[in-house]
Motif scaffolding. Sequence first.
Motif, mmCIF file in Angstrom:
data_model
loop_
_atom_site.group_PDB
_atom_site.id
_atom_site.type_symbol
_atom_site.label_atom_id
_atom_site.label_comp_id
_atom_site.label_asym_id
_atom_site.label_seq_id
_atom_site.Cartn_x
_atom_site.Cartn_y
_atom_site.Cartn_z
ATOM 1 N N UNK A 102 0.616 -1.263 -0.008
ATOM 2 C CA UNK A 102 0.095 -0.096 -0.058
ATOM 3 C C UNK A 102 1.007 1.049 -0.113
ATOM 4 N N UNK A 103 0.643 2.241 -1.015
ATOM 5 C CA UNK A 103 1.552 3.153 -1.263
ATOM 6 C C UNK A 103 1.186 4.648 -0.693
ATOM 7 N N UNK A 104 -0.274 4.632 -0.644
ATOM 8 C CA UNK A 104 -0.743 6.063 -0.167
ATOM 9 C C UNK A 104 -2.277 5.869 0.319
ATOM 10 N N UNK A 105 -2.728 6.987 0.882
ATOM 11 C CA UNK A 105 -3.706 7.034 1.615
ATOM 12 C C UNK A 105 -5.129 6.582 0.903
ATOM 13 N N UNK A 106 -5.176 6.770 -0.411
ATOM 14 C CA UNK A 106 -6.299 6.219 -1.272
ATOM 15 C C UNK A 106 -6.272 4.861 -1.444
ATOM 16 N N UNK A 107 -5.246 4.203 -1.477
ATOM 17 C CA UNK A 107 -5.126 2.780 -1.450
ATOM 18 C C UNK A 107 -5.446 2.169 -0.123
ATOM 19 N N UNK A 108 -5.020 2.798 0.689
ATOM 20 C CA UNK A 108 -5.251 2.515 2.278
ATOM 21 C C UNK A 108 -6.826 2.698 2.612
ATOM 22 N N UNK A 141 -9.487 0.448 4.779
ATOM 23 C CA UNK A 141 -10.402 1.004 5.531
ATOM 24 C C UNK A 141 -11.819 0.570 5.215
ATOM 25 N N UNK A 142 -12.181 0.641 3.994
ATOM 26 C CA UNK A 142 -13.626 0.265 3.496
ATOM 27 C C UNK A 142 -13.936 -1.231 3.939
#
Length: 318
Positions: free
Chosen positions: A214-220, A225-226
Amino acid sequence: MNFLGKYMQIKKRNAKIAWKKAKMSKTCYLFLLPYLIVFTAFYILPVLMSVFYSFTYYNVLEPARFVGVDNYINLLLADDVFLIAVKNTFLLAAITGPLGYIMAFLFAWFINELPRYIRAFAVVVFYAPTISGQAYLVWSILFSGDAYGYVNSFLIKFGFISEPILWLTDTAYMMNVIIIVVLWMSLGQGFLSFVAGLQGIDNSQFEAGYVDGVKNRWQELWYITLPGMKPMLLFGAVMAITQTFGVADQTMALCGFPSTDYAARTVVTHLIDYGTTRFEMGYASAIATILFAVMLLLNKAIPVSYTHLRAHETELHL
Protein backbone atom coordinates in the motif's frame (compact mmCIF):
# COMPACT_ATOMS: atom_id res chain seq x y z
CA MET A 1 -26.16 -22.18 -8.67
CA ASN A 2 -27.62 -18.69 -9.19
CA PHE A 3 -27.36 -15.83 -6.77
CA LEU A 4 -30.93 -16.23 -5.42
CA GLY A 5 -30.30 -19.88 -4.56
CA LYS A 6 -27.09 -19.03 -2.72
CA TYR A 7 -28.83 -16.24 -0.84
CA MET A 8 -31.66 -18.56 0.27
CA GLN A 9 -29.16 -21.18 1.44
CA ILE A 10 -27.32 -18.57 3.50
CA LYS A 11 -30.61 -17.37 5.02
CA LYS A 12 -31.66 -20.93 5.99
CA ARG A 13 -28.26 -21.67 7.50
CA ASN A 14 -28.29 -18.44 9.51
CA ALA A 15 -31.85 -19.15 10.71
CA LYS A 16 -30.85 -22.61 11.99
CA ILE A 17 -27.83 -21.21 13.80
CA ALA A 18 -29.92 -18.40 15.34
CA TRP A 19 -32.56 -20.88 16.55
CA LYS A 20 -29.94 -23.10 18.22
CA LYS A 21 -28.41 -20.10 19.96
CA ALA A 22 -31.86 -18.91 21.09
CA LYS A 23 -32.64 -22.27 22.75
CA MET A 24 -29.34 -22.06 24.61
CA SER A 25 -30.09 -18.55 25.87
CA LYS A 26 -33.64 -18.83 27.24
CA THR A 27 -32.84 -16.88 30.40
CA CYS A 28 -31.43 -13.97 28.42
CA TYR A 29 -34.61 -13.74 26.36
CA LEU A 30 -36.70 -13.60 29.53
CA PHE A 31 -34.81 -10.43 30.49
CA LEU A 32 -35.51 -9.05 27.02
CA LEU A 33 -39.23 -9.80 27.31
CA PRO A 34 -40.21 -6.36 28.78
CA TYR A 35 -38.61 -4.58 25.83
CA LEU A 36 -40.30 -7.01 23.43
CA ILE A 37 -43.68 -6.19 24.94
CA VAL A 38 -43.10 -2.43 24.68
CA PHE A 39 -41.75 -2.75 21.13
CA THR A 40 -44.75 -4.83 20.07
CA ALA A 41 -47.24 -2.45 21.66
CA PHE A 42 -45.80 0.78 20.30
CA TYR A 43 -44.24 -0.31 17.00
CA ILE A 44 -45.60 -3.60 15.66
CA LEU A 45 -49.27 -3.10 16.56
CA PRO A 46 -49.45 0.46 15.14
CA VAL A 47 -48.04 -0.81 11.84
CA LEU A 48 -50.59 -3.62 11.71
CA MET A 49 -53.40 -1.22 12.62
CA SER A 50 -52.27 1.17 9.90
CA VAL A 51 -52.39 -1.61 7.32
CA PHE A 52 -55.89 -2.55 8.52
CA TYR A 53 -57.23 1.02 8.44
CA SER A 54 -55.78 1.55 4.95
CA PHE A 55 -58.64 -0.63 3.66
CA THR A 56 -61.29 1.43 5.41
CA TYR A 57 -62.85 4.87 5.46
CA TYR A 58 -62.11 6.20 8.93
CA ASN A 59 -62.50 9.82 10.03
CA VAL A 60 -61.90 9.24 13.80
CA LEU A 61 -65.44 10.39 14.71
CA GLU A 62 -67.26 7.48 13.07
CA PRO A 63 -66.56 3.74 13.13
CA ALA A 64 -64.25 2.53 10.37
CA ARG A 65 -66.06 1.38 7.22
CA PHE A 66 -64.43 -1.21 4.97
CA VAL A 67 -63.87 0.12 1.42
CA GLY A 68 -61.43 -2.45 0.05
CA VAL A 69 -58.66 -1.07 -2.12
CA ASP A 70 -60.46 2.19 -2.94
CA ASN A 71 -57.94 4.24 -0.96
CA TYR A 72 -55.05 2.77 -2.94
CA ILE A 73 -56.84 3.25 -6.27
CA ASN A 74 -57.61 6.90 -5.50
CA LEU A 75 -54.10 7.44 -4.21
CA LEU A 76 -52.33 6.04 -7.26
CA LEU A 77 -54.77 6.99 -10.03
CA ALA A 78 -56.71 10.06 -8.90
CA ASP A 79 -54.48 11.97 -6.47
CA ASP A 80 -52.29 14.28 -8.54
CA VAL A 81 -50.78 15.88 -5.44
CA PHE A 82 -49.58 12.46 -4.24
CA LEU A 83 -47.79 11.93 -7.56
CA ILE A 84 -46.07 15.31 -7.09
CA ALA A 85 -45.10 14.22 -3.57
CA VAL A 86 -43.70 10.92 -4.86
CA LYS A 87 -41.65 12.74 -7.51
CA ASN A 88 -40.24 15.19 -4.95
CA THR A 89 -39.51 12.43 -2.43
CA PHE A 90 -37.61 10.29 -4.92
CA LEU A 91 -35.77 13.38 -6.19
CA LEU A 92 -34.65 14.15 -2.64
CA ALA A 93 -33.72 10.52 -2.05
CA ALA A 94 -31.76 10.25 -5.29
CA ILE A 95 -29.75 13.43 -4.64
CA THR A 96 -29.42 13.82 -0.89
CA GLY A 97 -29.21 10.08 -0.12
CA PRO A 98 -25.98 9.25 -2.00
CA LEU A 99 -24.44 12.70 -1.50
CA GLY A 100 -25.27 12.75 2.21
CA TYR A 101 -23.91 9.22 2.59
CA ILE A 102 -20.63 10.13 0.88
CA MET A 103 -20.34 13.40 2.80
CA ALA A 104 -20.92 11.62 6.12
CA PHE A 105 -18.15 9.12 5.37
CA LEU A 106 -15.68 11.70 4.09
CA PHE A 107 -16.20 14.00 7.07
CA ALA A 108 -15.83 11.03 9.43
CA TRP A 109 -12.65 9.98 7.62
CA PHE A 110 -11.13 13.45 7.84
CA ILE A 111 -12.16 13.93 11.48
CA ASN A 112 -10.66 10.56 12.39
CA GLU A 113 -7.21 11.97 11.59
CA LEU A 114 -7.50 14.73 14.20
CA PRO A 115 -6.14 14.53 17.76
CA ARG A 116 -8.48 12.95 20.29
CA TYR A 117 -10.00 16.02 21.96
CA ILE A 118 -10.24 18.02 18.74
CA ARG A 119 -11.88 15.00 17.11
CA ALA A 120 -14.51 14.81 19.87
CA PHE A 121 -15.30 18.51 19.47
CA ALA A 122 -15.53 18.20 15.67
CA VAL A 123 -17.95 15.25 15.95
CA VAL A 124 -20.24 17.34 18.16
CA VAL A 125 -20.09 20.29 15.76
CA PHE A 126 -20.91 18.21 12.68
CA TYR A 127 -23.60 16.16 14.43
CA ALA A 128 -25.28 19.16 16.07
CA PRO A 129 -27.60 20.06 13.13
CA THR A 130 -29.17 16.61 13.36
CA ILE A 131 -29.99 16.75 17.08
CA SER A 132 -30.86 20.45 17.30
CA GLY A 133 -34.37 19.91 15.89
CA GLN A 134 -35.30 23.35 14.60
CA ALA A 135 -31.79 24.36 13.49
CA TYR A 136 -32.84 24.38 9.85
CA LEU A 137 -34.91 27.52 10.62
CA VAL A 138 -31.62 29.41 10.32
CA TRP A 139 -31.98 28.83 6.59
CA SER A 140 -35.28 30.72 6.57
CA ILE A 141 -33.29 33.82 7.52
CA LEU A 142 -30.57 33.16 4.96
CA PHE A 143 -33.09 32.61 2.15
CA SER A 144 -35.61 35.23 3.22
CA GLY A 145 -37.56 36.54 0.23
CA ASP A 146 -36.91 40.24 0.93
CA ALA A 147 -33.80 42.35 0.40
CA TYR A 148 -32.76 41.78 4.03
CA GLY A 149 -32.24 38.06 3.54
CA TYR A 150 -28.54 37.28 3.61
CA VAL A 151 -28.47 35.52 0.24
CA ASN A 152 -30.54 38.18 -1.52
CA SER A 153 -28.56 40.97 0.14
CA PHE A 154 -25.27 39.45 -1.03
CA LEU A 155 -26.48 38.90 -4.61
CA ILE A 156 -27.94 42.43 -4.87
CA LYS A 157 -24.83 44.03 -3.36
CA PHE A 158 -22.53 42.48 -5.95
CA GLY A 159 -24.91 43.01 -8.86
CA PHE A 160 -25.92 39.42 -9.57
CA ILE A 161 -29.65 40.26 -9.27
CA SER A 162 -31.61 43.52 -9.32
CA GLU A 163 -34.53 42.46 -7.10
CA PRO A 164 -34.99 39.92 -4.32
CA ILE A 165 -35.71 36.29 -5.22
CA LEU A 166 -38.52 34.52 -3.41
CA TRP A 167 -36.43 31.48 -2.58
CA LEU A 168 -39.00 29.75 -0.38
CA THR A 169 -42.18 30.52 -2.35
CA ASP A 170 -41.02 30.48 -5.98
CA THR A 171 -41.53 27.00 -7.40
CA ALA A 172 -38.32 27.32 -9.43
CA TYR A 173 -36.11 27.55 -6.31
CA MET A 174 -37.93 25.80 -3.47
CA MET A 175 -36.66 22.27 -4.02
CA ASN A 176 -33.10 23.52 -4.55
CA VAL A 177 -33.16 25.16 -1.11
CA ILE A 178 -34.69 22.05 0.49
CA ILE A 179 -31.97 19.86 -1.03
CA ILE A 180 -29.27 22.14 0.43
CA VAL A 181 -30.88 22.08 3.89
CA VAL A 182 -31.37 18.30 3.87
CA LEU A 183 -27.74 17.80 2.87
CA TRP A 184 -26.67 20.10 5.69
CA MET A 185 -28.65 17.95 8.14
CA SER A 186 -27.59 14.60 6.67
CA LEU A 187 -24.78 13.92 9.16
CA GLY A 188 -26.90 11.75 11.43
CA GLN A 189 -26.56 8.29 12.94
CA GLY A 190 -24.68 7.09 9.87
CA PHE A 191 -22.00 9.69 10.52
CA LEU A 192 -21.55 8.47 14.10
CA SER A 193 -21.38 4.86 12.93
CA PHE A 194 -18.65 5.79 10.44
CA VAL A 195 -16.66 7.53 13.19
CA ALA A 196 -17.01 4.45 15.41
CA GLY A 197 -16.09 2.13 12.54
CA LEU A 198 -12.94 4.07 11.72
CA GLN A 199 -11.94 4.00 15.38
CA GLY A 200 -12.47 0.24 15.49
CA ILE A 201 -10.01 -0.68 12.73
CA ASP A 202 -6.87 -2.29 14.13
CA ASN A 203 -3.68 -0.34 13.37
CA SER A 204 -1.91 -3.61 12.65
CA GLN A 205 -3.98 -3.91 9.46
CA PHE A 206 -2.48 -0.67 8.17
CA GLU A 207 1.02 -1.85 9.05
CA ALA A 208 0.43 -5.12 7.20
CA GLY A 209 -0.92 -3.16 4.25
CA TYR A 210 2.22 -1.06 4.02
CA VAL A 211 4.29 -4.25 4.03
CA ASP A 212 2.10 -5.70 1.25
CA GLY A 213 2.56 -2.66 -0.97
CA VAL A 214 0.00 0.00 0.00
CA LYS A 215 1.60 3.23 -1.19
CA ASN A 216 -0.80 6.09 -0.37
CA ARG A 217 -3.88 7.04 1.63
CA TRP A 218 -6.31 6.30 -1.20
CA GLN A 219 -5.05 2.71 -1.49
CA GLU A 220 -5.23 2.48 2.29
CA LEU A 221 -8.85 3.63 2.12
CA TRP A 222 -9.81 1.21 -0.67
CA TYR A 223 -8.00 -1.93 0.49
CA ILE A 224 -8.08 -1.59 4.29
CA THR A 225 -10.50 1.02 5.63
CA LEU A 226 -13.59 0.25 3.55
CA PRO A 227 -13.37 -3.57 3.89
CA GLY A 228 -12.77 -3.19 7.61
CA MET A 229 -15.98 -1.26 8.28
CA LYS A 230 -18.54 -2.91 5.99
CA PRO A 231 -21.15 -3.37 8.76
CA MET A 232 -21.01 0.35 9.55
CA LEU A 233 -21.29 1.20 5.87
CA LEU A 234 -24.36 -1.03 5.65
CA PHE A 235 -25.94 0.64 8.69
CA GLY A 236 -25.17 4.09 7.27
CA ALA A 237 -26.84 3.18 3.96
CA VAL A 238 -30.00 2.01 5.74
CA MET A 239 -30.15 5.19 7.84
CA ALA A 240 -29.58 7.35 4.75
CA ILE A 241 -32.61 5.79 3.05
CA THR A 242 -34.74 6.22 6.18
CA GLN A 243 -33.79 9.88 6.58
CA THR A 244 -34.28 10.88 2.95
CA PHE A 245 -37.72 9.26 2.67
CA GLY A 246 -38.80 10.87 5.95
CA VAL A 247 -38.23 14.51 4.95
CA ALA A 248 -41.17 16.64 6.09
CA ASP A 249 -40.35 19.14 8.85
CA GLN A 250 -37.88 21.04 6.68
CA THR A 251 -40.35 21.59 3.85
CA MET A 252 -43.20 22.59 6.16
CA ALA A 253 -41.09 25.04 8.18
CA LEU A 254 -39.34 26.66 5.21
CA CYS A 255 -41.84 26.50 2.34
CA GLY A 256 -45.13 26.46 4.20
CA PHE A 257 -47.84 23.85 4.60
CA PRO A 258 -49.02 23.50 1.93
CA SER A 259 -46.22 24.90 -0.19
CA THR A 260 -46.79 26.93 -3.35
CA ASP A 261 -48.39 24.68 -6.00
CA TYR A 262 -47.30 21.76 -3.78
CA ALA A 263 -43.80 22.20 -5.24
CA ALA A 264 -42.14 21.11 -1.98
CA ARG A 265 -44.66 18.40 -1.14
CA THR A 266 -43.27 15.06 0.03
CA VAL A 267 -44.98 11.77 0.82
CA VAL A 268 -44.69 12.39 4.57
CA THR A 269 -46.18 15.90 4.35
CA HIS A 270 -49.01 14.43 2.25
CA LEU A 271 -49.52 11.87 5.03
CA ILE A 272 -49.52 14.59 7.70
CA ASP A 273 -52.04 16.63 5.69
CA TYR A 274 -54.59 13.82 5.48
CA GLY A 275 -53.90 12.44 8.94
CA THR A 276 -53.80 15.60 11.10
CA THR A 277 -55.58 18.26 9.03
CA ARG A 278 -58.34 16.42 7.17
CA PHE A 279 -58.63 13.51 9.62
CA GLU A 280 -59.04 11.01 6.79
CA MET A 281 -57.20 8.34 8.70
CA GLY A 282 -57.98 5.51 6.26
CA TYR A 283 -56.49 7.45 3.36
CA ALA A 284 -53.52 8.52 5.52
CA SER A 285 -52.97 4.89 6.52
CA ALA A 286 -52.83 3.91 2.85
CA ILE A 287 -50.13 6.53 2.27
CA ALA A 288 -48.20 5.28 5.31
CA THR A 289 -48.50 1.66 4.16
CA ILE A 290 -47.13 2.43 0.70
CA LEU A 291 -44.26 4.45 2.17
CA PHE A 292 -43.51 1.66 4.65
CA ALA A 293 -43.49 -0.97 1.87
CA VAL A 294 -41.13 1.08 -0.32
CA MET A 295 -38.71 1.74 2.54
CA LEU A 296 -38.85 -1.91 3.58
CA LEU A 297 -38.00 -3.07 0.05
CA LEU A 298 -35.13 -0.61 -0.27
CA ASN A 299 -33.75 -1.46 3.15
CA LYS A 300 -34.02 -5.15 2.29
CA ALA A 301 -32.18 -4.67 -0.99
CA ILE A 302 -29.08 -3.33 0.78
CA PRO A 303 -28.44 -6.42 2.96
CA VAL A 304 -29.09 -8.66 -0.06
CA SER A 305 -26.46 -6.76 -2.05
CA TYR A 306 -24.11 -6.94 0.94
CA THR A 307 -24.61 -10.71 1.24
CA HIS A 308 -23.97 -11.11 -2.48
CA LEU A 309 -20.74 -9.15 -2.16
CA ARG A 310 -19.58 -11.24 0.79
CA ALA A 311 -20.38 -14.49 -1.04
CA HIS A 312 -18.48 -13.26 -4.11
CA GLU A 313 -15.46 -12.35 -1.97
CA THR A 314 -15.55 -15.79 -0.33
CA GLU A 315 -15.51 -17.47 -3.77
CA LEU A 316 -12.55 -15.36 -4.81
CA HIS A 317 -10.62 -16.34 -1.68
CA LEU A 318 -11.44 -20.00 -2.25
